[in-house]
Design an enzyme around this catalytic site. Structure first.
Site, PDB file in Angstrom:
ATOM      1  N   ALA A 145     -37.029 -15.609 -73.872  1.00 52.87           N
ATOM      2  CA  ALA A 145     -36.926 -16.175 -72.527  1.00 52.87           C
ATOM      3  C   ALA A 145     -35.713 -17.089 -72.405  1.00 52.87           C
ATOM      4  O   ALA A 145     -34.943 -17.002 -71.439  1.00 52.87           O
ATOM      5  CB  ALA A 145     -38.202 -16.937 -72.180  1.00 52.87           C
ATOM      6  N   TYR A 146     -35.514 -17.964 -73.385  1.00 57.69           N
ATOM      7  CA  TYR A 146     -34.394 -18.899 -73.352  1.00 57.69           C
ATOM      8  C   TYR A 146     -33.062 -18.161 -73.454  1.00 57.69           C
ATOM      9  O   TYR A 146     -32.162 -18.354 -72.620  1.00 57.69           O
ATOM     10  CB  TYR A 146     -34.540 -19.901 -74.495  1.00 57.69           C
ATOM     11  CG  TYR A 146     -33.391 -20.868 -74.642  1.00 57.69           C
ATOM     12  CD1 TYR A 146     -33.085 -21.762 -73.646  1.00 57.69           C
ATOM     13  CD2 TYR A 146     -32.629 -20.884 -75.813  1.00 57.69           C
ATOM     14  CE1 TYR A 146     -32.035 -22.664 -73.784  1.00 57.69           C
ATOM     15  CE2 TYR A 146     -31.588 -21.786 -75.971  1.00 57.69           C
ATOM     16  CZ  TYR A 146     -31.287 -22.670 -74.950  1.00 57.69           C
ATOM     17  OH  TYR A 146     -30.239 -23.560 -75.092  1.00 57.69           O
ATOM     18  N   GLY A 147     -32.932 -17.303 -74.454  1.00 59.31           N
ATOM     19  CA  GLY A 147     -31.692 -16.547 -74.621  1.00 59.31           C
ATOM     20  C   GLY A 147     -31.426 -15.635 -73.430  1.00 59.31           C
ATOM     21  O   GLY A 147     -30.286 -15.487 -72.982  1.00 59.31           O
ATOM     22  N   LYS A 150     -30.223 -17.798 -70.424  1.00 62.87           N
ATOM     23  CA  LYS A 150     -28.845 -18.246 -70.622  1.00 62.87           C
ATOM     24  C   LYS A 150     -27.859 -17.079 -70.562  1.00 62.87           C
ATOM     25  O   LYS A 150     -26.740 -17.231 -70.064  1.00 62.87           O
ATOM     26  CB  LYS A 150     -28.720 -18.979 -71.957  1.00 62.87           C
ATOM     27  CG  LYS A 150     -29.383 -20.343 -71.997  1.00 62.87           C
ATOM     28  CD  LYS A 150     -28.682 -21.347 -71.105  1.00 62.87           C
ATOM     29  CE  LYS A 150     -29.134 -22.766 -71.403  1.00 62.87           C
ATOM     30  NZ  LYS A 150     -28.453 -23.762 -70.532  1.00 62.87           N
TER      31      LYS A 150
END
Length: 248
Positions: A145-147, A150
């Site tokens: 989710a984070y990668g 971003k």
């Protein structure tokens, strides 16, 4: 370092870590810096510098951010705020963790660019700096989710840069490797000791000031020069994060 052509800046996620370092560094360049964060207490230390103006608001509440700015003309937007709700495989994360991660890391920066870039274009003076991560380019386990969020911001920046060609508004993506901050603190259950011992205690990680220095460098280049993308990594960290050599 040469002077910057800009007068004002908005830095999100400003109360600690990279955000606080950015505020201090940009104020040192002579900019009036609007420091945005949810924590009033976290912004108090920055308020000692007259060039830094604390703004208490949730970056995901674009209406509240717009109200806090009160019509201020912003020349430099630094989309720094980031959140890592958890470091687990996507199929083990909750719906709320995923939604929050996307809201902070992707939706909020898009909304801020929508809000502030038109003024930059009208004044023919502006610079957007999106702080992403090497996790947007390489594989880091448990950061889907984070990668992904971003990476979405990185691609949005590439498209926006195309749209801005000829406007005299620059856009730079800064993708740091491992930086010694508390961004993973929540993912470690709030255990600072375990976070420090796992990620930082026996390696030479980047410091927030290192990232701030990279941002300051691109802001002071001549206006016809745009550093489109820059990856800033610790000397000992190999691309992708799979190998972290520890000095003897």
């Amino acid at each position: 370092m040469p002077a910057t052509p800009y007068r004002t800046a908005l830095v999100t996620g400003a109360s600690r870590g990279i955000g606080a370092a950015l505020c201090r560094r940009l104020a040192g360049l002579g900019l009036t810096v609007h420091a945005l964060a949810r924590s009033r207490e976290g912004l108090e230390a920055l308020a000692a510098d007259a060039a830094i103006r604390p703004l208490v608001a949730d970056v995901t509440d674009i209406a509240a951010v717009e109200a806090a700015l009160a019509g201020a003309e912003i020349d430099v937007l630094v989309n720094n705020a980031g959140a890592v709700a958890s470091v687990r495989p996507l199929y083990e994360q909750t719906a709320q963790e995923i939604a929050e991660t996307v809201a902070v890391n992707l939706t909020a920066p898009l909304q801020l660019m929508r809000l502030l870039v038109p003024g930059m274009v009208a004044r023919r003076r502006g610079h957007v700096v999106n702080i992403t991560t090497t996790a947007a380019r390489h594989v880091f386990a448990g950061t889907s989710a984070y990668g992904g969020a971003k990476a979405g911001l990185a691609q949005a920046g590439r498209v926006l840069r195309y749209d801005l060609a000829g406007s005299n508004v620059r856009l730079t993506e800064v993708a740091p490797g491992r930086v010694e901050t508390e961004i993973y603190l929540r993912a470690f259950g709030g255990d600072r000791g375990r976070l420090q011992g796992t990620l930082y205690s026996d390696v030479r990680a980047l410091q927030p000031e290192d990232v701030a220095e990279a941002v300051a460098a691109v802001l002071t280049l001549p206006e016809h020069v745009d550093v489109a993308e820059i990856e800033v990594s610790p000397t000992d960290q190999a691309t992708g994060g799979h190998v972290y050599g520890k000095p003897a």
